[in-house]
Design a protein around this motif. Structure first.
Motif, short mmCIF file in Angstrom:
data_model
loop_
_atom_site.label_atom_id
_atom_site.label_comp_id
_atom_site.label_asym_id
_atom_site.label_seq_id
_atom_site.Cartn_x
_atom_site.Cartn_y
_atom_site.Cartn_z
N ASN A 9 0.87 -1.18 0.00
CA ASN A 9 0.00 0.00 0.00
C ASN A 9 0.91 1.23 0.00
OD1 ASN A 9 -1.80 2.05 0.49
ND2 ASN A 9 -2.21 1.47 2.62
N TRP A 10 0.99 1.88 -1.16
CA TRP A 10 1.92 3.00 -1.28
C TRP A 10 1.40 4.26 -0.60
CZ3 TRP A 10 3.90 3.00 -7.09
CH2 TRP A 10 4.55 1.79 -7.34
N LYS A 11 0.14 4.28 -0.23
CA LYS A 11 -0.48 5.47 0.39
C LYS A 11 -0.23 6.69 -0.51
CE LYS A 11 0.22 3.38 4.86
NZ LYS A 11 0.15 3.55 6.29
N CYS A 45 -0.46 -1.28 -4.72
CA CYS A 45 -1.60 -0.35 -4.74
C CYS A 45 -1.07 1.08 -4.71
CB CYS A 45 -2.52 -0.60 -3.54
SG CYS A 45 -3.28 -2.22 -3.53
N PRO A 46 -0.82 1.65 -5.89
CA PRO A 46 -0.32 3.03 -5.94
C PRO A 46 -1.46 4.03 -5.77
CG PRO A 46 -0.28 1.98 -8.13
CD PRO A 46 -0.98 1.05 -7.20
N PRO A 47 -1.16 5.31 -5.60
CA PRO A 47 -2.22 6.32 -5.67
C PRO A 47 -2.94 6.16 -7.01
CG PRO A 47 -0.17 7.31 -4.90
CD PRO A 47 0.17 5.91 -5.33
N ALA A 48 -4.24 6.40 -7.03
CA ALA A 48 -5.07 6.07 -8.20
C ALA A 48 -4.54 6.66 -9.51
CB ALA A 48 -6.51 6.52 -7.96
N ILE A 49 -4.00 7.86 -9.44
CA ILE A 49 -3.58 8.50 -10.69
C ILE A 49 -2.43 7.76 -11.36
CG2 ILE A 49 -1.95 10.15 -9.66
CD1 ILE A 49 -3.27 12.23 -11.65
N TYR A 50 -1.71 6.95 -10.58
CA TYR A 50 -0.58 6.19 -11.14
C TYR A 50 -0.96 4.77 -11.56
CZ TYR A 50 2.33 10.00 -9.31
OH TYR A 50 2.89 11.22 -9.05
N SER A 64 0.52 -8.17 -9.59
CA SER A 64 -0.81 -7.57 -9.80
C SER A 64 -0.82 -6.16 -9.24
CB SER A 64 -1.88 -8.40 -9.08
OG SER A 64 -1.84 -9.73 -9.50
N TRP A 65 -1.87 -5.42 -9.59
CA TRP A 65 -2.01 -4.06 -9.06
C TRP A 65 -3.46 -3.80 -8.67
CZ3 TRP A 65 -0.96 -5.55 -13.97
CH2 TRP A 65 -1.85 -5.17 -14.97
N GLY A 66 -3.62 -2.80 -7.82
CA GLY A 66 -4.96 -2.49 -7.34
C GLY A 66 -5.02 -1.06 -6.84
N ALA A 67 -6.15 -0.70 -6.24
CA ALA A 67 -6.36 0.67 -5.77
C ALA A 67 -6.46 0.69 -4.25
CB ALA A 67 -7.64 1.23 -6.39
N GLN A 68 -6.30 1.87 -3.69
CA GLN A 68 -6.32 2.02 -2.24
C GLN A 68 -7.71 2.29 -1.70
OE1 GLN A 68 -3.50 5.12 -1.25
NE2 GLN A 68 -1.92 4.22 -2.54
N ASP A 69 -8.63 2.62 -2.60
CA ASP A 69 -9.99 2.96 -2.17
C ASP A 69 -10.90 2.88 -3.40
OD1 ASP A 69 -12.05 3.81 -0.47
OD2 ASP A 69 -11.68 5.93 -0.90
N ILE A 70 -12.18 2.91 -3.16
CA ILE A 70 -13.16 2.77 -4.24
C ILE A 70 -14.43 3.48 -3.80
CG2 ILE A 70 -14.14 0.63 -3.31
CD1 ILE A 70 -13.47 1.29 -6.95
#
Ligand code: PEP
Length: 255
Positions: A9-11, A45-50, A64-70
């Motif tokens: 989680n890159w926050k 899980c990078p910040p969404a813009i990345y 794999s990759w994912g998002a920190q929130d939805i």
């Protein structure tokens, strides 16, 4: 048996240049390492813009990759939000739901976290639902009650057949970003409690749900968690930004 996951989680960290360096390093090391790709799955899980950058670099690799929130909404007048369908368009497989920083700093309730997790599940994403107690909760003996209250809204609405599609992360707040990690026994006890709660939804699937520990995990303590029977990986904050740390943590979880 649950699969082992090591999620970074890159926050609110990163830049195009820093991400390029980190991801290229992960790819290179992961390809040359002795860990069979199937025995542990690495996720960032990078910040969404990345996320598009992560997709470009990681496509075709075992990472794999994912998002920190939805958002729990699918479309409409929700300024600043991102829908599950949008994450899927950029190849995301996972999304965190209810990270303690979202619960605390953005006042996300367990009901909202449940609806985010269900929105993710229904769209084909794997929600990583985060739960965990504060230091005060632990010291007052309320740990299991708190975990139970955080899980209840989701478990009450979850179709038992869908249980195997979720991941749980146990992240005691007193261990996140503090350098004070929980010991293996404490983590095992909480994970066993969580697995027992999941078994009440669907006994057959509970053993297949990955339950991750998060809280100041680093290369030096990862094997203590990997040795616990109900720990199926880790959710890593700070140490996921250091290539060698993140990869060593993953190696601790190879089966
Ligand atoms: C986290 O962000 O979920 C986390 C566990 O952070 P850290 O590893 O830095 O404690």
């Amino acid at each position: 048996m649950a699969r082992n996951l090591v999620i970074g989680n890159w926050k609110l960290n990163g830049s195009l240049a820093a991400n390029q360096e980190l991801l290229s390093g992960l790819i290179a090391e992961n390809q040359s390492s002795q860990v069979p790709p199937s025995s542990v799955e690495f996720v960032v899980c990078p910040p969404a813009i990345y996320i598009p950058q992560a997709q470009t670099l990681l496509n075709g690799t075992s990472i794999s990759w994912g998002a920190q929130d939805i958002s729990n909404e699918s479309r409409g007048a929700f300024t600043g939000e991102i829908a599950t369908s949008m994450l899927l368009e950029f190849g995301c497989r996972y999304v965190l739901a209810g990270h303690s920083e979202r619960r605390q700093r953005f006042a996300e309730s367990s009901a909202l976290v449940a609806s985010k997790a269900l929105a993710a599940l229904n769209s084909g994403l794997i929600p990583v639902v985060c739960v965990g107690e504060t230091l005060h909760d632990r010291e007052s003996g309320a740990t299991f009650n708190v975990i139970s209250e955080q899980l209840e809204p989701l478990l009450a609405q979850l179709n038992p057949h869908a249980l195997k599609g979720i991941v749980i992360a146990y992240e005691p707040l007193w261990a996140i970003g503090t350098g004070r990690n929980a010991d293996g026994n404490t983590v095992q006890e909480a994970h066993a409690y969580i697995r027992n709660k999941l078994a009440q939804v669907d006994l057959a699937s509970a053993d297949n749900v990955s339950i991750l520990y998060g809280g100041s995990v680093k290369a030096a303590n990862a094997s203590e968690y990997a040795a616990q029977s109900d720990v199926d990986g880790v959710l890593v904050g700070g140490a996921s930004l250091v290539i060698t740390e993140f990869l060593s943590i993953g190696k601790a979880f190879k089966s």
